[in-house]
Write a protein that holds these residues in place. Structure first.
Motif, PDB file in Angstrom:
ATOM      1  N   ALA A   1       0.655  -1.286   0.030  1.00  0.00           N
ATOM      2  CA  ALA A   1      -0.206  -0.037   0.171  1.00  0.00           C
ATOM      3  C   ALA A   1       0.592   0.779  -0.485  1.00  0.00           C
ATOM      4  CB  ALA A   1      -0.931  -0.012   1.352  1.00  0.00           C
ATOM      5  N   PHE A   2       0.592   2.597  -0.652  1.00  0.00           N
ATOM      6  CA  PHE A   2       1.649   3.674  -0.861  1.00  0.00           C
ATOM      7  C   PHE A   2       0.734   4.228   0.596  1.00  0.00           C
ATOM      8  CE2 PHE A   2       2.496   2.771  -4.940  1.00  0.00           C
ATOM      9  CZ  PHE A   2       3.597   2.885  -4.678  1.00  0.00           C
ATOM     10  N   GLY A   3       1.670   5.004   1.314  1.00  0.00           N
ATOM     11  CA  GLY A   3       1.131   6.095   2.689  1.00  0.00           C
ATOM     12  C   GLY A   3       1.049   6.804   2.321  1.00  0.00           C
ATOM     13  N   PRO A   4       0.335   7.753   3.475  1.00  0.00           N
ATOM     14  CA  PRO A   4       0.352   9.476   2.643  1.00  0.00           C
ATOM     15  C   PRO A   4       1.278  10.414   2.400  1.00  0.00           C
ATOM     16  CG  PRO A   4      -1.308   8.374   5.090  1.00  0.00           C
ATOM     17  CD  PRO A   4       0.119   7.217   4.448  1.00  0.00           C
TER      18      PRO A   4
ATOM     19  N   LEU B   1      -2.718  -3.332   6.347  1.00  0.00           N
ATOM     20  CA  LEU B   1      -1.686  -2.398   6.382  1.00  0.00           C
ATOM     21  C   LEU B   1      -2.907  -1.285   6.325  1.00  0.00           C
ATOM     22  CD1 LEU B   1       1.530  -2.766   3.604  1.00  0.00           C
ATOM     23  CD2 LEU B   1       1.384  -2.811   6.714  1.00  0.00           C
ATOM     24  N   ALA B   2      -3.344  -0.035   7.187  1.00  0.00           N
ATOM     25  CA  ALA B   2      -4.017   0.584   7.169  1.00  0.00           C
ATOM     26  C   ALA B   2      -3.914   1.754   8.052  1.00  0.00           C
ATOM     27  CB  ALA B   2      -5.263  -0.102   7.509  1.00  0.00           C
ATOM     28  N   TRP B   3      -4.245   3.385   7.246  1.00  0.00           N
ATOM     29  CA  TRP B   3      -3.626   4.615   8.138  1.00  0.00           C
ATOM     30  C   TRP B   3      -4.986   5.197   8.424  1.00  0.00           C
ATOM     31  CZ3 TRP B   3      -1.165   2.063   4.412  1.00  0.00           C
ATOM     32  CH2 TRP B   3       0.599   2.388   4.170  1.00  0.00           C
ATOM     33  N   ASP B   4      -4.995   5.629   9.654  1.00  0.00           N
ATOM     34  CA  ASP B   4      -5.805   6.320   9.627  1.00  0.00           C
ATOM     35  C   ASP B   4      -6.662   7.660   9.784  1.00  0.00           C
ATOM     36  OD1 ASP B   4      -3.545   8.214  11.260  1.00  0.00           O
ATOM     37  OD2 ASP B   4      -4.630   7.178  13.114  1.00  0.00           O
ATOM     38  N   ASP B   5      -6.372   9.011   9.777  1.00  0.00           N
ATOM     39  CA  ASP B   5      -6.912   9.866   9.189  1.00  0.00           C
ATOM     40  C   ASP B   5      -5.588  10.774  10.157  1.00  0.00           C
ATOM     41  OD1 ASP B   5      -7.900  10.188  12.087  1.00  0.00           O
ATOM     42  OD2 ASP B   5     -10.331  10.497  11.901  1.00  0.00           O
ATOM     43  N   LYS B   6      -5.157  10.804  11.028  1.00  0.00           N
ATOM     44  CA  LYS B   6      -3.790  10.913  11.229  1.00  0.00           C
ATOM     45  C   LYS B   6      -2.447  10.644  10.987  1.00  0.00           C
ATOM     46  CE  LYS B   6      -6.603  13.548  14.621  1.00  0.00           C
ATOM     47  NZ  LYS B   6      -7.897  13.062  14.258  1.00  0.00           N
ATOM     48  N   GLN B   7      -2.629   9.808   9.951  1.00  0.00           N
ATOM     49  CA  GLN B   7      -1.766   9.115   8.942  1.00  0.00           C
ATOM     50  C   GLN B   7      -1.003   7.917   9.967  1.00  0.00           C
ATOM     51  OE1 GLN B   7       1.103  12.226   7.227  1.00  0.00           O
ATOM     52  NE2 GLN B   7      -0.536  13.087   6.246  1.00  0.00           N
TER      53      GLN B   7
ATOM     54  N   TYR C   1       4.796   1.203   0.795  1.00  0.00           N
ATOM     55  CA  TYR C   1       5.312  -0.397   1.949  1.00  0.00           C
ATOM     56  C   TYR C   1       4.420  -1.484   2.065  1.00  0.00           C
ATOM     57  CZ  TYR C   1       4.954   4.089   4.923  1.00  0.00           C
ATOM     58  OH  TYR C   1       5.418   5.707   5.458  1.00  0.00           O
ATOM     59  N   ALA C   2       5.052  -2.790   2.523  1.00  0.00           N
ATOM     60  CA  ALA C   2       4.864  -4.113   1.945  1.00  0.00           C
ATOM     61  C   ALA C   2       5.459  -4.610   3.862  1.00  0.00           C
ATOM     62  CB  ALA C   2       5.662  -4.604   1.052  1.00  0.00           C
ATOM     63  N   GLY C   3       3.827  -5.285   3.437  1.00  0.00           N
ATOM     64  CA  GLY C   3       4.861  -6.392   4.808  1.00  0.00           C
ATOM     65  C   GLY C   3       4.410  -8.010   4.398  1.00  0.00           C
ATOM     66  N   THR C   4       5.467  -8.154   5.322  1.00  0.00           N
ATOM     67  CA  THR C   4       6.092  -9.766   4.853  1.00  0.00           C
ATOM     68  C   THR C   4       5.921 -10.335   5.769  1.00  0.00           C
ATOM     69  OG1 THR C   4       8.436  -9.121   5.327  1.00  0.00           O
ATOM     70  CG2 THR C   4       8.700  -7.957   3.198  1.00  0.00           C
ATOM     71  N   GLY C   5       6.140 -12.138   5.224  1.00  0.00           N
ATOM     72  CA  GLY C   5       6.384 -13.028   6.196  1.00  0.00           C
ATOM     73  C   GLY C   5       7.728 -13.847   6.675  1.00  0.00           C
ATOM     74  N   GLU C   6       7.944 -14.869   7.784  1.00  0.00           N
ATOM     75  CA  GLU C   6       9.147 -15.298   7.435  1.00  0.00           C
ATOM     76  C   GLU C   6       9.291 -16.336   6.758  1.00  0.00           C
ATOM     77  OE1 GLU C   6       7.884 -17.740   9.164  1.00  0.00           O
ATOM     78  OE2 GLU C   6       7.994 -17.486  11.378  1.00  0.00           O
TER      79      GLU C   6
ATOM     80  N   LEU D   1       8.258  -3.071   5.336  1.00  0.00           N
ATOM     81  CA  LEU D   1       9.344  -2.604   3.824  1.00  0.00           C
ATOM     82  C   LEU D   1       8.415  -0.871   4.057  1.00  0.00           C
ATOM     83  CD1 LEU D   1      10.566  -5.665   2.467  1.00  0.00           C
ATOM     84  CD2 LEU D   1      11.400  -5.056   4.679  1.00  0.00           C
ATOM     85  N   ARG D   2       9.459  -0.412   3.851  1.00  0.00           N
ATOM     86  CA  ARG D   2       9.048   1.071   3.487  1.00  0.00           C
ATOM     87  C   ARG D   2      10.013   1.482   2.547  1.00  0.00           C
ATOM     88  NH1 ARG D   2      10.226   6.421   4.931  1.00  0.00           N
ATOM     89  NH2 ARG D   2       9.391   8.201   4.778  1.00  0.00           N
TER      90      ARG D   2
END
Length: 386
Positions: free
Chosen positions: A185-188, A246-252, A193-198, A216-217
């Motif tokens: 997902a692209f952040g504000p 992955l998710a951002w709130d309204d305060k980033q 950003y990428a969520g990875t597993g082990e 990761l960013r």
């Protein structure tokens, strides 16, 4: 050019009663039943309290089934006009779904996808400059690793030719039959950003030189993002087992969902440079070296995959738990006990995406090899949430 890996990385609890959960779409899980869970706030990029706290209890209304007949849907990206791009994990294809009629049009296959187990074509994201560059980003499992590519989507070309060849911007993320992460997902801030597993190798999560078990960013070109917590590294946080939401709130402020193993699944508030404990800690820990989750679930009731933020609430899709969880927030804390909706009604739930006007899109995941497909599976639902 993308990077194969990053350089070396340096290194008021709230009790809520919630029903528990675990892995099921993100790894083996053996716990049974539900019990009370302790939740704890972890500071995020901007700790604090929201000006307005949502009600402790909410509601979900199923407005319609948008479309049916999808095979192993995973990533979903919303186009500027509202239509959806949907990735098929096992087929390696991307399908466009009309947001009004539900009509499906396959755009083509993504070359290089090697689907097996939990791996395949996973997350999708649109470029922050999509209006001008028409770039679609995808996270997928190849024959050798997990990687991120971008492709130009040209709607003016003939059918079957609209999806360009993938350009690899980042590679070298460990792959496995399980725990491939996959959400992007692209952040504000315009960073990816990428969520990875082990990948089933537990030690990678705490290995600061490994890309496995991390958030990761990076820049849209795949380089370590400016301001990352570790010098010349794409690693943003570590100590994760398998991040798929992955998710951002309204305060980033960033939140992430994570599969546990035998005891606790997690929703975390993300602090740059934070260590989230795996494999040394699963769920709430008394060790101050680890960031504690803001909510946790016992096995069988969650297996969290995608999450979305809507009006002060995190909505979390549960695979093994076969329900949609509502977690109201007060800043970076859960303000009330998580509330479950749609339990068992549609089977396994994979991805939830904000659709505007208090609505979300929700995908089922019953054709992923662990579900019980019914006529019409898999499908996309349109929900009104509060």
């Amino acid at each position: 050019m993308g990077r194969r890996g990053g350089s070396a990385v340096l290194s008021a609890t709230v009790l809520l009663l919630v029903a528990g959960c675990s892995s099921g779409g993100g790894g083996a899980s053996t716990g049974e039943g539900a019990s009370a869970s302790a939740t704890s706030a972890a500071p995020s990029t901007a700790a604090g309290t929201s000006a307005s706290v949502p009600p402790a209890k909410g509601s979900v209304t199923v407005l319609r089934t948008l479309t049916t007949g999808l095979k192993t849907p995973w990533g979903v990206a919303v186009l500027p006009g509202g239509d959806l791009l949907v990735a098929s994990r096992d087929d390696g294809t991307i399908t466009r779904v009309d947001a009004t009629t539900g009509k499906k049009a396959e755009l083509g296959s993504v070359s290089g996808v090697s689907a097996a187990g939990e791996g395949g074509l996973l997350g999708l994201a649109l470029s922050p400059d999509y209006a001008s560059d028409h770039m679609v980003y995808a996270y997928f499992t190849s024959a050798s690793d997990n990687r991120i590519v971008r492709m130009r989507y040209d709607e003016k070309k003939p059918a079957g030719e609209r999806l360009g060849a993938p350009d690899t911007i980042f590679k070298g993320i460990p792959k496995g039959y399980i725990h491939n992460g996959g959400r992007i997902a692209f952040g504000p801030d315009g960073m990816l950003y990428a969520g990875t597993g082990e990948s089933g190798q537990r030690g990678l999560a705490q290995d600061k030189k490994s890309l496995g078990g991390k958030i990761l960013r990076m820049t849209p070109e795949g380089e370590p993002a400016p301001g990352n917590p570790f010098h010349d590294s794409p690693v943003y946080t570590y100590g994760h087992r398998n991040v798929q939401g992955l998710a951002w709130d309204d305060k980033q402020r960033l939140f992430a969902s994570e599969f546990g193993q035998d005891t606790w699944d997690e929703l975390n508030a993300i602090k740059p440079g934070g260590n989230y404990g795996w494999p040394d800690a699963e769920g709430l820990s008394k060790d101050p070296a680890y960031q504690n989750p803001i909510a946790e679930w016992h096995t069988d009731d969650a297996s969290p995959s995608g999450i979305a933020y809507v009006d002060g609430v995190i909505w979390m899709a549960a695979l093994k738990g076969q329900r949609l969880w509502r977690i109201p927030l007060d800043g970076t804390k859960a303000s009330a006990a998580p509330q479950a909706f749609l339990t068992g009604k549609y089977g396994r739930l994979r991805t939830v995406v904000a659709a505007g006007d208090g609505k979300v899109w929700l995908t089922t995941s019953n054709t992923d090899g662990r579900g019980d497909p019914k006529p019409g599976d898999d499908r996309i639902l349109e929900l009104k949430v509060s």
